[in-house]
Design a protein around this motif. Structure first.
Motif, PDB file in Angstrom:
ATOM      1  N   TYR A  59       0.845  -1.191   0.000  1.00  0.00           N
ATOM      2  CA  TYR A  59       0.000   0.000   0.000  1.00  0.00           C
ATOM      3  C   TYR A  59       0.881   1.241   0.000  1.00  0.00           C
ATOM      4  CZ  TYR A  59      -3.327   3.499   1.646  1.00  0.00           C
ATOM      5  OH  TYR A  59      -4.099   4.628   1.775  1.00  0.00           O
ATOM      6  N   SER A  60       0.669   2.131  -0.956  1.00  0.00           N
ATOM      7  CA  SER A  60       1.457   3.368  -0.983  1.00  0.00           C
ATOM      8  C   SER A  60       0.576   4.492  -0.447  1.00  0.00           C
ATOM      9  CB  SER A  60       1.967   3.675  -2.392  1.00  0.00           C
ATOM     10  OG  SER A  60       0.948   4.073  -3.238  1.00  0.00           O
ATOM     11  N   ALA A  61       0.761   4.781   0.816  1.00  0.00           N
ATOM     12  CA  ALA A  61      -0.109   5.746   1.503  1.00  0.00           C
ATOM     13  C   ALA A  61       0.135   7.171   1.023  1.00  0.00           C
ATOM     14  CB  ALA A  61       0.139   5.671   3.002  1.00  0.00           C
ATOM     15  N   PRO A  62      -0.926   7.947   0.794  1.00  0.00           N
ATOM     16  CA  PRO A  62      -0.748   9.351   0.402  1.00  0.00           C
ATOM     17  C   PRO A  62       0.071  10.119   1.428  1.00  0.00           C
ATOM     18  CG  PRO A  62      -3.025   8.675   0.087  1.00  0.00           C
ATOM     19  CD  PRO A  62      -2.332   7.554   0.813  1.00  0.00           C
ATOM     20  N   ALA A  63      -0.067   9.782   2.700  1.00  0.00           N
ATOM     21  CA  ALA A  63       0.673  10.489   3.748  1.00  0.00           C
ATOM     22  C   ALA A  63       2.176  10.304   3.612  1.00  0.00           C
ATOM     23  CB  ALA A  63       0.216  10.003   5.127  1.00  0.00           C
ATOM     24  N   CYS A  64       2.591   9.258   2.871  1.00  0.00           N
ATOM     25  CA  CYS A  64       4.019   9.005   2.687  1.00  0.00           C
ATOM     26  C   CYS A  64       4.447   9.359   1.262  1.00  0.00           C
ATOM     27  CB  CYS A  64       4.337   7.549   2.956  1.00  0.00           C
ATOM     28  SG  CYS A  64       3.976   7.039   4.634  1.00  0.00           S
ATOM     29  N   GLY A  65       3.646  10.159   0.579  1.00  0.00           N
ATOM     30  CA  GLY A  65       4.003  10.570  -0.775  1.00  0.00           C
ATOM     31  C   GLY A  65       3.480   9.635  -1.844  1.00  0.00           C
ATOM     32  N   GLY A  66       2.748   8.611  -1.468  1.00  0.00           N
ATOM     33  CA  GLY A  66       2.170   7.701  -2.449  1.00  0.00           C
ATOM     34  C   GLY A  66       0.832   8.236  -2.946  1.00  0.00           C
ATOM     35  N   ARG A  67       0.142   7.454  -3.713  1.00  0.00           N
ATOM     36  CA  ARG A  67      -1.134   7.909  -4.267  1.00  0.00           C
ATOM     37  C   ARG A  67      -2.286   7.037  -3.789  1.00  0.00           C
ATOM     38  NH1 ARG A  67      -0.032   8.429 -10.530  1.00  0.00           N
ATOM     39  NH2 ARG A  67      -2.212   9.076 -10.510  1.00  0.00           N
ATOM     40  N   ILE A  84       0.011  -1.993 -10.651  1.00  0.00           N
ATOM     41  CA  ILE A  84      -0.319  -0.880  -9.749  1.00  0.00           C
ATOM     42  C   ILE A  84      -1.794  -0.530  -9.953  1.00  0.00           C
ATOM     43  CG2 ILE A  84       0.240   1.503  -9.115  1.00  0.00           C
ATOM     44  CD1 ILE A  84       2.910   0.922 -10.829  1.00  0.00           C
ATOM     45  N   SER A  85      -2.575  -0.642  -8.882  1.00  0.00           N
ATOM     46  CA  SER A  85      -4.006  -0.289  -8.946  1.00  0.00           C
ATOM     47  C   SER A  85      -4.198   1.016  -8.192  1.00  0.00           C
ATOM     48  CB  SER A  85      -4.857  -1.381  -8.289  1.00  0.00           C
ATOM     49  OG  SER A  85      -4.590  -2.626  -8.881  1.00  0.00           O
ATOM     50  N   LEU A  86      -4.683   2.027  -8.884  1.00  0.00           N
ATOM     51  CA  LEU A  86      -4.864   3.340  -8.275  1.00  0.00           C
ATOM     52  C   LEU A  86      -6.305   3.518  -7.789  1.00  0.00           C
ATOM     53  CD1 LEU A  86      -2.743   5.389 -10.814  1.00  0.00           C
ATOM     54  CD2 LEU A  86      -2.150   4.806  -8.453  1.00  0.00           C
ATOM     55  N   PRO A  87      -6.519   4.433  -6.839  1.00  0.00           N
ATOM     56  CA  PRO A  87      -7.869   4.608  -6.279  1.00  0.00           C
ATOM     57  C   PRO A  87      -8.915   5.008  -7.320  1.00  0.00           C
ATOM     58  CG  PRO A  87      -6.240   5.738  -4.921  1.00  0.00           C
ATOM     59  CD  PRO A  87      -5.521   5.258  -6.147  1.00  0.00           C
ATOM     60  N   ASP A  88      -8.496   5.619  -8.427  1.00  0.00           N
ATOM     61  CA  ASP A  88      -9.481   6.016  -9.458  1.00  0.00           C
ATOM     62  C   ASP A  88      -9.864   4.847 -10.366  1.00  0.00           C
ATOM     63  OD1 ASP A  88      -7.303   5.640 -11.117  1.00  0.00           O
ATOM     64  OD2 ASP A  88      -7.135   7.728 -11.737  1.00  0.00           O
ATOM     65  N   GLY A  89      -9.370   3.654 -10.061  1.00  0.00           N
ATOM     66  CA  GLY A  89      -9.760   2.463 -10.817  1.00  0.00           C
ATOM     67  C   GLY A  89      -8.811   2.124 -11.956  1.00  0.00           C
ATOM     68  N   THR A  90      -7.856   3.001 -12.240  1.00  0.00           N
ATOM     69  CA  THR A  90      -6.918   2.713 -13.321  1.00  0.00           C
ATOM     70  C   THR A  90      -5.820   1.762 -12.839  1.00  0.00           C
ATOM     71  OG1 THR A  90      -5.587   4.659 -12.810  1.00  0.00           O
ATOM     72  CG2 THR A  90      -7.304   4.923 -14.471  1.00  0.00           C
ATOM     73  N   GLN A  91      -5.233   1.075 -13.799  1.00  0.00           N
ATOM     74  CA  GLN A  91      -4.154   0.139 -13.504  1.00  0.00           C
ATOM     75  C   GLN A  91      -2.991   0.370 -14.444  1.00  0.00           C
ATOM     76  OE1 GLN A  91      -5.216  -4.002 -13.588  1.00  0.00           O
ATOM     77  NE2 GLN A  91      -5.767  -3.989 -11.439  1.00  0.00           N
ATOM     78  N   ARG A  92      -1.804   0.154 -13.945  1.00  0.00           N
ATOM     79  CA  ARG A  92      -0.606   0.197 -14.781  1.00  0.00           C
ATOM     80  C   ARG A  92       0.192  -1.039 -14.488  1.00  0.00           C
ATOM     81  NH1 ARG A  92       1.865   6.169 -13.979  1.00  0.00           N
ATOM     82  NH2 ARG A  92       0.012   7.301 -14.581  1.00  0.00           N
ATOM     83  N   THR A  93       0.866  -1.548 -15.478  1.00  0.00           N
ATOM     84  CA  THR A  93       1.707  -2.724 -15.266  1.00  0.00           C
ATOM     85  C   THR A  93       3.117  -2.438 -15.755  1.00  0.00           C
ATOM     86  OG1 THR A  93      -0.188  -4.195 -15.574  1.00  0.00           O
ATOM     87  CG2 THR A  93       1.983  -5.184 -15.793  1.00  0.00           C
ATOM     88  N   ILE A  94       4.083  -2.756 -14.923  1.00  0.00           N
ATOM     89  CA  ILE A  94       5.491  -2.640 -15.294  1.00  0.00           C
ATOM     90  C   ILE A  94       6.058  -4.056 -15.269  1.00  0.00           C
ATOM     91  CG2 ILE A  94       7.746  -1.723 -14.621  1.00  0.00           C
ATOM     92  CD1 ILE A  94       6.142   0.507 -13.120  1.00  0.00           C
ATOM     93  N   SER A  95       6.586  -4.499 -16.383  1.00  0.00           N
ATOM     94  CA  SER A  95       7.095  -5.869 -16.488  1.00  0.00           C
ATOM     95  C   SER A  95       8.616  -5.869 -16.514  1.00  0.00           C
ATOM     96  CB  SER A  95       6.546  -6.536 -17.753  1.00  0.00           C
ATOM     97  OG  SER A  95       5.126  -6.557 -17.686  1.00  0.00           O
ATOM     98  N   VAL A  96       9.186  -6.742 -15.713  1.00  0.00           N
ATOM     99  CA  VAL A  96      10.640  -6.800 -15.573  1.00  0.00           C
ATOM    100  C   VAL A  96      11.094  -8.231 -15.850  1.00  0.00           C
ATOM    101  CG1 VAL A  96      12.553  -6.540 -13.944  1.00  0.00           C
ATOM    102  CG2 VAL A  96      10.593  -4.979 -13.814  1.00  0.00           C
ATOM    103  N   ASP A  97      12.093  -8.372 -16.713  1.00  0.00           N
ATOM    104  CA  ASP A  97      12.690  -9.684 -16.947  1.00  0.00           C
ATOM    105  C   ASP A  97      13.685  -9.934 -15.814  1.00  0.00           C
ATOM    106  OD1 ASP A  97      14.216 -11.892 -17.756  1.00  0.00           O
ATOM    107  OD2 ASP A  97      13.973 -11.379 -19.880  1.00  0.00           O
ATOM    108  N   ARG A  98      13.425 -10.920 -14.995  1.00  0.00           N
ATOM    109  CA  ARG A  98      14.260 -11.150 -13.823  1.00  0.00           C
ATOM    110  C   ARG A  98      15.699 -11.519 -14.190  1.00  0.00           C
ATOM    111  NH1 ARG A  98      12.408 -15.443 -10.804  1.00  0.00           N
ATOM    112  NH2 ARG A  98      13.109 -14.560  -8.858  1.00  0.00           N
ATOM    113  N   ARG A  99      15.893 -12.063 -15.383  1.00  0.00           N
ATOM    114  CA  ARG A  99      17.257 -12.425 -15.813  1.00  0.00           C
ATOM    115  C   ARG A  99      18.096 -11.179 -16.061  1.00  0.00           C
ATOM    116  NH1 ARG A  99      14.568 -16.183 -20.225  1.00  0.00           N
ATOM    117  NH2 ARG A  99      13.418 -14.227 -20.267  1.00  0.00           N
TER     118      ARG A  99
END
Ligand code: SF4
Ligand code: SF4
Length: 104
Positions: A59-67, A84-99
């Motif tokens: 959870y990224s709290a707004p009080a700690c600079g999150g949204r 990443i699921s934001l309170p306005d219902g939008t989602q973003r995905t960041i994909s990382v190749d672990r290798r």
């Protein structure tokens, strides 16, 4: 910032308990994971990545600079998807190749 554990998704496998560097997680009376000391969580996300059921979100709290969003991890082979699921219902995905993780 801390984590949220969705009890209905947890099967009590115990992986998150084993990886938390602060030993902050424990099994509750139903055998499911819960966080004992949320104030001590430093948001390393180790438990989030360890959960194959996607039951843990950071959870990224707004009080700690999150949204006020929730960050979950989903694995697909060597690819780790951060959702990443934001309170306005939008989602973003960041994909990382672990290798290639050390090259970022
Ligand atoms: S890793 Fe996920 S399913 Fe396993 S105990 Fe932790 S929260 Fe529950
Ligand atoms: S985010 Fe890190 S410190 Fe916080 S409960 Fe999970 S493993 Fe422990």
């Amino acid at each position: 910032m801390s984590i949220v554990i969705e009890q209905e998704s947890c099967n009590g496998c115990g992986r998150c308990l084993a990886v938390c560097p602060g030993a902050l997680l424990c099994a509750n009376a139903k055998g499911r994971a819960e966080i004992r000391y949320p104030a001590d969580c430093w948001s390393c996300a180790a438990c989030v990545k360890s959960c194959a059921r996607g039951a843990i979100a950071l959870y990224s709290a707004p009080a700690c600079g999150g949204r006020g969003g929730l960050l979950r991890a989903r694995r697909e082979g060597e690819i780790l998807h951060w959702v990443i699921s934001l309170p306005d219902g939008t989602q973003r995905t960041i994909s990382v190749d672990r290798r290639s993780a050390n090259r970022y």
